[in-house]
Scaffold this motif. Structure first.
Motif, short mmCIF file in Angstrom:
data_model
loop_
_atom_site.label_atom_id
_atom_site.label_comp_id
_atom_site.label_asym_id
_atom_site.label_seq_id
_atom_site.Cartn_x
_atom_site.Cartn_y
_atom_site.Cartn_z
N VAL A 57 87.44 173.81 70.70
CA VAL A 57 87.26 174.06 69.47
C VAL A 57 86.90 172.86 68.49
O VAL A 57 88.13 171.97 68.49
N PHE A 58 85.75 172.36 68.34
CA PHE A 58 85.55 170.93 67.60
C PHE A 58 85.76 171.45 66.13
O PHE A 58 85.92 170.40 65.32
N ASP A 59 85.26 172.61 65.52
CA ASP A 59 85.21 172.99 64.33
C ASP A 59 86.65 172.58 63.43
O ASP A 59 87.50 173.26 63.70
N ARG A 64 92.10 174.22 61.24
CA ARG A 64 93.00 174.22 60.15
C ARG A 64 93.45 175.64 59.75
O ARG A 64 94.60 175.90 59.51
N ALA A 65 92.76 176.65 59.92
CA ALA A 65 93.12 177.93 59.73
C ALA A 65 94.26 178.37 60.59
O ALA A 65 94.89 179.27 60.23
N PHE A 317 97.95 174.67 68.78
CA PHE A 317 96.74 175.53 68.50
C PHE A 317 96.52 176.72 69.61
O PHE A 317 96.01 177.58 69.06
N HIS A 318 96.96 176.65 70.50
CA HIS A 318 96.83 177.61 71.65
C HIS A 318 98.20 178.72 71.62
O HIS A 318 98.06 179.56 72.17
N ARG A 329 102.97 185.43 61.90
CA ARG A 329 102.41 184.72 60.94
C ARG A 329 103.06 183.03 61.44
O ARG A 329 104.27 182.94 61.54
N VAL A 330 102.35 181.90 61.28
CA VAL A 330 102.89 180.84 61.08
C VAL A 330 102.57 180.13 60.02
O VAL A 330 101.24 179.73 59.87
N LEU A 331 103.36 179.92 58.89
CA LEU A 331 102.96 179.26 57.66
C LEU A 331 103.69 177.94 57.37
O LEU A 331 104.61 177.86 57.81
#
Length: 644
Positions: A57-59, A64-65, A317-318, A329-331
């Motif tokens: 994922v380059f985006d 960030r999301a 990220f994974h 959630r991870v906040l």
């Protein structure tokens, strides 16, 4: 004294004669199976969770999301099963394992990016890792590889470093130029040991004796883990009676210093320095360091060293999507300032402070990946006193580890153009490493202007990741690290980041420029390639990873921390109902150490032997075609997963 009975912490200890207990205690797996019966919850490793690798994922918005989801009260899921303080690998791994048995988990990270020491940062076209430099024991089929594959659903690819993964450089004190260079090789125990024999052929007998002791020390780790997983009262009883052979063996190596072992096997100071070189991976010089930890580190990389494709941020990220999949959630930007109790000694939640806002979040289970010191600070004195938790003793007996200076250099020029190797360099100014280290760390900050830094770790993260050139074409990067005492920077601890003043900036630049100058003695072609230059201090570590005094490895890895009493006391079960510990303070430092701490913590919460479950899954997968492992040859690596 013929029988033992207890129902503490959900464990039923069956009747067992002491003579039989001591006999089976020397075989930890048999001991656990025969002595302990538990009401097990679901198995997170019931089936293989790997799936076909998705494109990279380059985006930036998508990334960030996942990793930069800032805290808001409205984002807190209802009916939480658990809260995890901190999103390092110790916290994320526990959260992921709980999510795999349908537990709804909220992970709270004080920094703006999730991942702890697994996150990266990007500035001016350069990306830098801040904690993952190389990882061992990730060969196909090994337990840690299997565990991280399950936590990431097989989405991580691990790139091997050069077979010569570490190079030791001992410099001439007067010129600063290399006087002795020793390549350290992976490829199995024989190749690893041969690295030292090739450098010191006349010391072969001493070297083989040393590595025989390394093997003996690491063989005591099942007992180390067992003492942390048994009920506290039973572990204390076993170490107190002093008759269990495996516990005596563990004590012999965990409470013995590295220096004492080196002095036993050789009188050659050059060899001592070489065999003790990797203390930078746990942060304690040989006179203080536990030989058990040193042995673990030497053993850790003997078969190979690895780096994640796409950089260290790929880890969080994974893993995070597996937590979200169960409703969790991870906040981020969520600083936990207090652990909430019910007034009767049970932990029931946390307090989160963001600006002037304070939010109380409730859950029946709270897991702390914030380290022992921070955890104790968040608890009320009343809870600590009522529970008689061993955490209070640990904080008073074991000191925090050292902080560090980190220099991040963005280089103009690709890895190929600059001929950057996929390995690490350990640069020492002589063979009296302990003496040089002690002298440097005791210096007054005013005297640093002409100082030679006695230990440097030099790494080129861009060369370890085949994707870096595609993501940042024409650029590369270098990281240079050494240790630094908190006291040099303590006077600025209350000043906000970015507003600590000219004196602070001047001090850190003096040290950093000395580090870079010494590095360029080994790599002179890099002198004029700077495109970016940034410096981190112990205060930087405190700001970004929340360490109490800027330490990077948690509690100090000395013989006090690895005394039998501290081994037993630094455990996942805090003895405070509802509160658990995870991460490197439970097991040891490093990515794999914190990950193992996470496995132990999840085992305690779920009241089942997840190590056994993982091995069972691994055995079932041996009948399947193994996942392709990255090759040492960049031209043979399938990079189609990067996407177009």
């Amino acid at each position: 004294m013929g029988h033992l009975l207890s129902r503490r912490n959900g464990f039923l200890v069956k009747s067992c004669r002491l003579k039989s207990l001591f006999a089976v205690a020397d075989g930890p797996i048999v001991f656990v199976k025969s002595l302990i019966s538990r009401r097990e919850e679901k198995n997170p490793f019931q089936r293989d969770m790997r799936r076909p690798k998705a494109p990279y994922v380059f985006d930036g918005a998508t990334r960030r999301a996942v990793c930069k989801n800032s805290f808001q009260e409205s984002k807190i899921p209802q009916n939480l099963d658990a809260i995890v303080i901190g999103s390092g690998i110790g916290g994320l791994s526990v959260a992921s394992m709980l999510a795999k048995v349908n537990k709804k988990v909220l992970v709270l990270e004080q920094h703006g990016t999730a991942g702890g020491c697994c996150h990266t940062y990007v500035k001016k076209g350069f990306e830098f890792d801040i904690g993952i430099h190389y990882v061992g024991e990730l060969e196909e089929g090994k337990e840690r590889r299997l565990l991280i594959d399950q936590l990431t659903e097989g989405q991580l690819t691990w790139q091997p470093l050069d077979k010569n993964f570490d190079t030791l450089v001992f410099t001439n004190k007067s010129t600063g130029r290399p006087a002795k260079v020793i390549p350290i090789w992976s490829g199995g125990a024989d190749a690893h040991v041969q690295s030292f024999i090739d450098a010191f052929p006349e010391e072969e007998k001493a070297i083989r004796r040393f590595f025989a002791l390394v093997h003996e020390a690491t063989s005591s780790m099942p007992t180390f883990i067992l003492l942390k997983m048994l009920p506290l009262w039973l572990s204390r009883f076993l170490i107190g009676c002093g008759v269990v052979p495996s516990i005596r063996r563990l004590k012999h190596y965990s409470e013995r210093s590295v220096k004492s072992v080196l002095d036993e096997v050789t009188s050659n100071d050059d060899l001592k320095a070489a065999l003790g070189y990797c203390f930078g991976d746990y942060g304690v010089p040989s006179a203080e360091a536990s030989f058990l930890v040193h042995a673990l580190l030497l053993n850790h990389y003997k078969d190979g060293a690895y780096y994640p494709f796409g950089g260290a941020s790929e880890i969080a990220f994974h893993i995070i999507p597996t937590i979200l999949g169960a409703g969790g959630r991870v906040l981020t930007s969520a600083r936990v300032t207090g652990i909430v109790d019910d007034g009767h000694g049970r932990v029931v939640g946390v307090r989160v402070t963001k600006g002037s806002q304070e939010v109380e979040v409730r859950a029946p289970i709270v897991v702390s990946d914030a380290g022992v010191i921070n955890t104790v600070r968040m608890l009320s004195k009343d809870v600590l006193e009522k529970s008689r938790s061993p955490l209070s003793r640990v904080v008073s007996a074991v000191k925090p580890g050292y902080g560090c200076m980190s220099v991040y250099i963005g280089l103009r020029g690709s890895n190929e153009k600059l001929n950057l190797p996929a390995r690490n360099y350990w640069i020492f100014k002589g063979n009296k490493i302990d003496d040089d280290f002690a002298a440097f760390m005791s210096m007054d900050s005013a005297d640093l202007i002409d100082a030679t830094v006695p230990l440097l770790y030099v790494s080129f993260p861009s060369a370890k990741d085949y994707t870096f050139e595609q993501r940042y074409p024409g650029n590369s990067c270098c990281a240079v690290i050494t240790f630094a005492p908190w006291e040099w920077f303590e006077s600025w601890k209350d000043a906000p980041k970015g507003r600590r003043g000219e004196e602070y900036n001047e001090l850190k630049q003096i040290i950093a420029r000395a580090m870079w100058k010494q590095t360029c003695e080994l790599f002179p072609h890099l002198k004029d390639k700077e495109g970016y230059f940034e410096v981190g201090t112990p205060l930087t570590n405190q700001h970004y990873i929340g360490s109490s005094r800027g330490e990077i490895y948690g509690m100090n890895h000395d013989t006090t921390r690895f005394s039998l009493q501290s081994i037993v006391d630094m455990r996942p079960d805090t003895q405070i109902p509802g509160l658990y510990l995870t991460g490197q303070d439970v097991y040891t430092c490093s990515f794999v150490g914190a990950l193992t701490g996470g496995l132990m913590c999840a085992s305690t919460i779920l009241q089942r032997n997840l190590h056994r479950d993982l091995l069972k899954l691994g055995r079932s997968l041996k009948q399947l075609e193994p996942t392709q492992q990255p090759s040492d040859d960049p031209t043979s690596v399938d990079t189609r997963w990067l996407g177009e």
